[in-house]
Design a protein around this motif. Structure first.
Motif, PDB file in Angstrom:
ATOM      1  N   PHE A 104     140.744  43.420  14.686  1.00 26.48           N
ATOM      2  CA  PHE A 104     139.912  42.427  14.019  1.00 26.48           C
ATOM      3  C   PHE A 104     139.223  43.061  12.821  1.00 26.48           C
ATOM      4  O   PHE A 104     138.805  44.228  12.882  1.00 26.48           O
ATOM      5  CB  PHE A 104     138.887  41.860  15.005  1.00 26.48           C
ATOM      6  N   VAL A 105     139.162  42.318  11.737  1.00 29.46           N
ATOM      7  CA  VAL A 105     138.546  42.828  10.511  1.00 29.46           C
ATOM      8  C   VAL A 105     137.650  41.751   9.930  1.00 29.46           C
ATOM      9  O   VAL A 105     137.874  40.548  10.161  1.00 29.46           O
ATOM     10  CB  VAL A 105     139.617  43.234   9.462  1.00 29.46           C
ATOM     11  N   GLU A 106     136.649  42.168   9.182  1.00 31.03           N
ATOM     12  CA  GLU A 106     135.717  41.212   8.604  1.00 31.03           C
ATOM     13  C   GLU A 106     136.364  40.442   7.455  1.00 31.03           C
ATOM     14  O   GLU A 106     137.256  40.958   6.768  1.00 31.03           O
ATOM     15  CB  GLU A 106     134.466  41.965   8.120  1.00 31.03           C
ATOM     16  N   LEU A 107     135.895  39.239   7.257  1.00 30.49           N
ATOM     17  CA  LEU A 107     136.325  38.391   6.129  1.00 30.49           C
ATOM     18  C   LEU A 107     135.142  38.252   5.194  1.00 30.49           C
ATOM     19  O   LEU A 107     134.247  37.487   5.495  1.00 30.49           O
ATOM     20  CB  LEU A 107     136.748  37.006   6.629  1.00 30.49           C
ATOM     21  N   PRO A 108     135.104  38.998   4.109  1.00 35.21           N
ATOM     22  CA  PRO A 108     136.080  39.945   3.561  1.00 35.21           C
ATOM     23  C   PRO A 108     135.905  41.350   4.141  1.00 35.21           C
ATOM     24  O   PRO A 108     134.912  41.629   4.817  1.00 35.21           O
ATOM     25  CB  PRO A 108     135.699  39.944   2.069  1.00 35.21           C
ATOM     26  N   SER A 109     136.875  42.256   3.838  1.00 37.58           N
ATOM     27  CA  SER A 109     136.777  43.651   4.279  1.00 37.58           C
ATOM     28  C   SER A 109     137.305  44.596   3.193  1.00 37.58           C
ATOM     29  O   SER A 109     137.874  44.150   2.186  1.00 37.58           O
ATOM     30  CB  SER A 109     137.561  43.845   5.580  1.00 37.58           C
TER      31      SER A 109
ATOM     32  N   VAL B 275     143.468  40.362  12.224  1.00 37.18           N
ATOM     33  CA  VAL B 275     142.907  39.025  12.443  1.00 37.18           C
ATOM     34  C   VAL B 275     141.487  39.016  11.903  1.00 37.18           C
ATOM     35  O   VAL B 275     140.678  39.887  12.249  1.00 37.18           O
ATOM     36  CB  VAL B 275     142.919  38.667  13.949  1.00 37.18           C
ATOM     37  N   GLY B 276     141.180  38.055  11.063  1.00 33.80           N
ATOM     38  CA  GLY B 276     139.889  38.013  10.395  1.00 33.80           C
ATOM     39  C   GLY B 276     138.783  37.430  11.244  1.00 33.80           C
ATOM     40  O   GLY B 276     139.010  36.523  12.048  1.00 33.80           O
ATOM     41  N   VAL B 277     137.583  37.966  11.053  1.00 35.08           N
ATOM     42  CA  VAL B 277     136.369  37.442  11.683  1.00 35.08           C
ATOM     43  C   VAL B 277     135.379  37.151  10.560  1.00 35.08           C
ATOM     44  O   VAL B 277     135.138  38.000   9.701  1.00 35.08           O
ATOM     45  CB  VAL B 277     135.756  38.474  12.657  1.00 35.08           C
ATOM     46  N   ARG B 278     134.829  35.949  10.585  1.00 36.75           N
ATOM     47  CA  ARG B 278     133.917  35.519   9.536  1.00 36.75           C
ATOM     48  C   ARG B 278     132.701  36.436   9.454  1.00 36.75           C
ATOM     49  O   ARG B 278     132.148  36.825  10.479  1.00 36.75           O
ATOM     50  CB  ARG B 278     133.450  34.093   9.835  1.00 36.75           C
ATOM     51  N   LEU B 279     132.339  36.800   8.241  1.00 36.65           N
ATOM     52  CA  LEU B 279     131.152  37.630   8.036  1.00 36.65           C
ATOM     53  C   LEU B 279     130.015  36.724   7.583  1.00 36.65           C
ATOM     54  O   LEU B 279     130.098  36.088   6.534  1.00 36.65           O
ATOM     55  CB  LEU B 279     131.452  38.698   6.977  1.00 36.65           C
ATOM     56  N   THR B 280     128.951  36.632   8.407  1.00 34.99           N
ATOM     57  CA  THR B 280     127.775  35.856   8.012  1.00 34.99           C
ATOM     58  C   THR B 280     126.786  36.799   7.339  1.00 34.99           C
ATOM     59  O   THR B 280     127.007  38.016   7.292  1.00 34.99           O
ATOM     60  CB  THR B 280     127.095  35.226   9.246  1.00 34.99           C
ATOM     61  N   ASP B 281     125.676  36.252   6.871  1.00 35.64           N
ATOM     62  CA  ASP B 281     124.655  37.096   6.241  1.00 35.64           C
ATOM     63  C   ASP B 281     124.023  38.065   7.232  1.00 35.64           C
ATOM     64  O   ASP B 281     123.367  39.034   6.835  1.00 35.64           O
ATOM     65  CB  ASP B 281     123.558  36.230   5.614  1.00 35.64           C
ATOM     66  N   GLU B 282     124.221  37.793   8.531  1.00 41.03           N
ATOM     67  CA  GLU B 282     123.658  38.660   9.576  1.00 41.03           C
ATOM     68  C   GLU B 282     124.655  39.674  10.106  1.00 41.03           C
ATOM     69  O   GLU B 282     124.309  40.534  10.917  1.00 41.03           O
ATOM     70  CB  GLU B 282     123.169  37.792  10.755  1.00 41.03           C
ATOM     71  N   GLY B 283     125.940  39.516   9.723  1.00 38.47           N
ATOM     72  CA  GLY B 283     126.974  40.389  10.279  1.00 38.47           C
ATOM     73  C   GLY B 283     128.159  39.575  10.767  1.00 38.47           C
ATOM     74  O   GLY B 283     128.182  38.354  10.593  1.00 38.47           O
TER      75      GLY B 283
END
Lengths: 411, 411
Positions: free
Chosen positions: B128-133, B149-157
């Motif tokens: 799993f990787v951050e979106l974006p990374s 596989v992407g994981v959404r990056l919020t302002d908190e992480g």
């Protein structure tokens, strides 16, 4: 660590990681670092050949005058001026086809081996290697999943007839044959140099069976006299440009701590190697590359070569003389005309690994031969590096060593 | 090259090589090297932060006084004194569990990424990787055969709820889930810092689903003020020692041209990484490692950190002020408190790649957002690095850029 934890840990690593094996030479070198031991083990250049003072001046000047470049990221391909000098250097050895587009600068030629293996080899592909061969090369090929098949190394070079038979056998088994990895000049570990005819025959076999030749050439400039100039690299032969991946290094003609080597290949392959390197480390040390480029530009490398050649020639001569004086019947050895290594074959029943403890206890170290063979042979052989010790200690060491490995007590 | 030759060339490379893709940022950086262009593209530290003179003195002294060591091969693990200082440095950031046995020095943290990917990932494993990374991290994982596989990056992480759902889905599809790759602090490319709570939640999810956390932390010490100190690394949390593979680097707090980074992990994994590195390049530049170790020993890195922080803080403030002044409605951006990057989201219909030619023609460069996303999204976003230009040029550049990427002509 508990057995259960160990099992989980094992399960957490990839199949590729499980193929990675410790380099037995480097493991041994650490063990044998004691200054009292006369060491023929570590196959590393002598620090006596390093131009410390001149490199200090060059490094300081580069950092002061060009810090913004030297301390910044650089291109993956390498410092351009270094690539240009690498091309010149290959041309002087009759390898005429490469220009800068064919060259990728690497972090020593070990990285070149690794990138070449990753780009050329899929798991299960057959790669032919010499018996014996360089363990670092074997490690990179093995890590990429290659099935390594040994080819006998004669005094003239690898046995091309056996290679052809092995290719046919592997194809008969449905395997994909991919490459042959060879160190034709002053080979590590054997000290053998392939003849010109052997080189041509190898290229011919490779062309007929569509094998890539991975030519590893770190010692080619370390010949002992003008009479001992080796044949040109395989890469210099007609038809080699599409077929040979050529690896060079400054480790033996300047120093290895600055990690600078290169690979020269067809443009399309070089671009692949560059992509692999981008993911591997973005770029090699810009300081190391720039220091080497400046050392080349100032003629430092060429100016020192005669001295380096004499240095190793003298030590090799001392070792060969000591072997002639002290080796008992049944012990044979190679007569290198360059490089860092002499190879010794012991009587059939002697296990060089088993003799090592007694040898170290007596104050002499060497590397047992078996790890250099991918076919399980070589137990009754060993590698002697003459690079570390001076001629007197070399003679003392050989005189001490020979009775221990001669296997007389069992004859 | 003829089409037929091209086809043969393609057939000659491995499946792994075919997975290697050019790093779009580095490709772009080359294109945008023109000094006339105000560049927000290359995410590299400013040469103004490099201590050229001091490093020149250190390098010259090391080469003169310790040439026999500094110019020789070294251990794969790294220069011992450097490993000790790396351990101290992690402890100061509350990462208490590593000692020297947990540390492998690498040729920049890019090499750490590559080794970690090769050791942990088998082809087809899900990471799993951050979106974006970070594209360099993606390249290493991709080259090792990972399914990203992407994981959404919020302002908190990263969105832990989405991560859990993705793990369940991947397992339902019979996939092996392996790891999550995260840059929790002053992330490249977004500038986002994960909150303490987000870090704990991520570790909790990783523990429950047996994921390794690959924590990449090159920017953690580049916070803009004491008030902006980020939370401790994930590696500092309770339970992290068995779960987190921590990557550090001196590229942003000293310089990147000396290729020195490290990975800290469980001992069994560290030994695997070491084996992988042995096949990859034997050892990193001994000169680079020794210079960095001396710079740390002399307090040079710590002494310069306040200056480096102010340097980037001033530039980030200039960029945020310019965005506030010139960004039209519909354009949003992150407010980093450290690192080198601001992330900009454009109106939905704008393609940042398509705007780039016009921007460069007007004298401003940036990196379009899409390559940072593994799921094909991010076309209407871009990365701005504030590390290269001075505050005046930053303001000018943002003022020039905003009308070009605002997409007004189509609203």
């Amino acid at each position: 660590m508990s057995a259960r934890h160990e099992e989980r840990a094992e399960a957490a690593v990839s199949q590729e990681a499980l193929r990675m094996r410790p380099n037995p030479i480097r493991a041994l070198s650490k063990l044998l670092a004691s200054p009292e031991v006369i060491s023929f083990a570590g196959g590393v250049p002598s620090p006596a050949t390093f131009p410390n003072e001149r490199l200090a001046e060059i490094a300081a000047r580069l950092l002061r005058d060009e810090g913004a470049r030297v301390l910044q990221y650089g291109t993956t391909r390498g410092v351009p001026d270094l690539a240009t000098r690498v091309v010149e250097r290959m041309r002087r050895r009759a390898v005429a086809w490469p220009d800068e587009a064919n060259v990728l600068v690497t972090s020593g030629s070990q990285q070149a081996l690794d990138l070449v293996a990753r780009v050329l080899v899929d798991p299960g592909d057959v790669v032919f290697v010499e018996l014996p061969s360089y363990v670092g090369g074997l490690a990179s090929l093995y890590a990429a999943g290659a099935e390594l098949v040994g080819v006998r190394l004669t005094d003239e070079g690898p046995d091309a007839t056996q290679l052809e038979e092995s290719v046919a056998r592997a194809r008969g088994e449905g395997r994909r044959v991919r490459a042959i990895y060879t160190i034709p000049t002053f080979q590590n570990p054997s000290g053998i140099t392939a003849s010109g005819a052997s080189r041509e025959r190898l290229l011919d076999v490779a062309a007929r069976y569509d094998l890539t030749i991975i030519e590893d050439d770190p010692y080619g400039e370390v010949y002992f006299s003008d009479d001992a100039r080796p044949p040109s690299p395989i890469a210099a032969l007609s038809g080699a440009a599409d077929r040979v991946v050529y690896l060079g290094s400054f480790s033996k003609i300047l120093c290895p701590g600055l990690r600078v080597g290169w690979v020269a290949a067809r443009e399309d392959l070089t671009r692949r190697f560059e992509l692999a390197k981008e993911a591997a480390d973005l770029c090699s040390s810009i300081l190391d590359q720039s220091v080497v480029a400046s050392a080349l530009a100032e003629g430092l490398v060429d100016a020192r070569l005669p001295e380096i050649r004499s240095f190793y020639a003298e030590r090799c001569a001392a070792m060969l003389a000591a072997l002639a004086a002290y080796a008992p019947d049944g012990v044979t050895w190679t007569r290198p005309t360059g490089g860092l290594f002499v190879w010794v074959d012991l009587p059939e029943h002697v296990d060089a690994r088993e003799c090592l403890d007694a040898a170290v206890a007596a104050g002499v170290a060497y590397v047992p031969g078996a790890p250099f063979f991918v076919d399980g042979s070589g137990r009754n052989s060993l590698r002697l590096a003459f690079s570390k010790e001076d001629p007197v200690r070399i003679a003392t060491g050989i005189r001490t060593l020979m009775p221990i490995v001669a296997g007389r007590e069992r004859t």
